[in-house]
Design an enzyme around this catalytic site. Structure first.
Site, PDB file in Angstrom:
ATOM      1  N   GLU A 185       0.033   3.776  -3.100  1.00 17.97           N
ATOM      2  CA  GLU A 185      -0.298   2.351  -3.170  1.00 17.97           C
ATOM      3  C   GLU A 185       0.103   1.650  -1.885  1.00 17.97           C
ATOM      4  OE1 GLU A 185      -1.715  -0.081  -4.501  1.00 17.97           O
ATOM      5  OE2 GLU A 185      -1.285  -0.356  -6.621  1.00 17.97           O
ATOM      6  N   ASP A 186      -0.593   0.570  -1.581  1.00 18.52           N
ATOM      7  CA  ASP A 186      -0.246  -0.206  -0.399  1.00 18.52           C
ATOM      8  C   ASP A 186       1.037  -1.016  -0.596  1.00 18.52           C
ATOM      9  OD1 ASP A 186      -1.496  -1.808  -2.297  1.00 18.52           O
ATOM     10  OD2 ASP A 186      -2.880  -2.751  -0.883  1.00 18.52           O
ATOM     11  N   PHE A 208       2.981 -13.421   3.008  1.00 19.64           N
ATOM     12  CA  PHE A 208       1.692 -12.797   2.743  1.00 19.64           C
ATOM     13  C   PHE A 208       1.326 -11.884   3.906  1.00 19.64           C
ATOM     14  CE2 PHE A 208      -2.779 -12.139   2.100  1.00 19.64           C
ATOM     15  CZ  PHE A 208      -2.800 -11.866   0.740  1.00 19.64           C
ATOM     16  N   ASP A 215      -5.547  -6.788   2.597  1.00 20.03           N
ATOM     17  CA  ASP A 215      -6.563  -7.772   2.990  1.00 20.03           C
ATOM     18  C   ASP A 215      -6.201  -9.190   2.593  1.00 20.03           C
ATOM     19  OD1 ASP A 215      -6.939  -7.445   0.141  1.00 20.03           O
ATOM     20  OD2 ASP A 215      -8.852  -8.464   0.400  1.00 20.03           O
ATOM     21  N   LYS A 241       7.783  -5.547  -2.005  1.00 17.18           N
ATOM     22  CA  LYS A 241       8.261  -6.936  -1.964  1.00 17.18           C
ATOM     23  C   LYS A 241       9.257  -7.109  -3.104  1.00 17.18           C
ATOM     24  CE  LYS A 241       4.720  -9.841  -0.486  1.00 17.18           C
ATOM     25  NZ  LYS A 241       3.681 -10.867  -0.746  1.00 17.18           N
ATOM     26  N   ARG A 266      -8.141  -5.571   6.777  1.00 18.82           N
ATOM     27  CA  ARG A 266      -7.697  -4.253   6.304  1.00 18.82           C
ATOM     28  C   ARG A 266      -7.608  -3.228   7.433  1.00 18.82           C
ATOM     29  NH1 ARG A 266      -7.777  -4.117   0.669  1.00 18.82           N
ATOM     30  NH2 ARG A 266      -9.499  -5.150  -0.377  1.00 18.82           N
ATOM     31  N   ASP A 281       4.463  -5.704  -5.726  1.00 13.87           N
ATOM     32  CA  ASP A 281       4.918  -7.094  -5.646  1.00 13.87           C
ATOM     33  C   ASP A 281       5.614  -7.409  -6.974  1.00 13.87           C
ATOM     34  OD1 ASP A 281       5.059  -9.781  -4.855  1.00 13.87           O
ATOM     35  OD2 ASP A 281       3.007 -10.215  -5.395  1.00 13.87           O
ATOM     36  N   GLY A 309      -6.811  -1.032  -1.060  1.00 13.60           N
ATOM     37  CA  GLY A 309      -5.684  -1.297  -0.158  1.00 13.60           C
ATOM     38  C   GLY A 309      -4.925  -0.067   0.308  1.00 13.60           C
TER      39      GLY A 309
END
Ligand code: 5GP
Ligand code: MG
Length: 181
Positions: free
Chosen positions: A98-99, A151, A158, A130, A164, A102, A44
């Site tokens: 990092e993408d 989401f 993805d 998030k 992606r 959460d 990601g």
């Protein structure tokens, strides 16, 4: 053109580009002249990583890691981190790229697993946070955007391996993952 499965674009390619430049400046202020190892958490993080490292001014090494849960993933830290590039992290200033964060569980696990490589320091940059869903405390030194509890896909993120490549971050239509129209 926006992909038909996208409900709404959350951040455009241009907005992301601008924010990545700002993040690179923030990061540069912290590390100064020190060499850093930018560690891409696959898959990601890859688009964000590629853009970010091109904006970093200092000396930067690139490393790649794959994180995998080896239990049911319910406890933070039940993760292995495989370094794919063979880069030696001992004594290095490592910047995890990092993408999205959460619950925070993956990042806690990654940071814990990285200790085995004896880095000098570990910091994290995430494109998306998030915040409302955090379950465990984890340090995130640099954040691109705080995101709503939706989401998201695109710019590396993805759903079942798709989306992606989208150059923006978008909210995925619920019908795509709830399986009805
Ligand atoms: P955490 O361990 O912080 O709960 O989760 C981090 C991982 O959950 C991310 O690396 C990503 O794989 C997944 N994730 C969390 N939120 C989203 C989202 O909105 N979209 C996508 N595509 N993945 C997400
Ligand atoms: Mg990730």
């Amino acid at each position: 053109m926006v992909h038909p499965d996208i409900e709404k674009v959350f951040r455009t390619a241009g907005e992301i580009h601008e924010r990545v430049g700002e993040l690179a400046e923030e990061i540069g202020l912290i590390y100064g002249d020190r060499e850093i190892v930018a560690l891409c958490v696959l898959t990601g993080g890859v688009l964000f990583f590629a853009d970010l490292v091109r904006c970093l001014g200092g000396t930067v090494r690139l490393a790649f890691a794959k994180a995998a849960s080896y239990h049911d993933g319910t406890r933070p830290g039940d993760l292995t981190v495989d370094l794919l590039s063979g880069e030696d992290l001992a004594g290095k200033d490592v910047l995890i790229v990092e993408d999205i964060v959460d619950t925070g569980r993956s990042l806690v696990g990654i940071r814990r697993a990285l200790r085995a490589f004896s880095p000098r320091s570990v910091r994290t940059v995430v494109l998306l946070d998030k915040k409302a869903r955090r379950e465990v405390d984890v340090d995130v030194e640099f954040t691109g955007f705080t995101v709503p509890d939706e989401f998201l896909v695109g710019f590396g993120l993805d759903h079942a391996g798709r989306y992606r490549n989208l150059p923006y971050v978008g909210i995925l239509r619920r019908t795509v993952y709830e399986g009805c129209d």
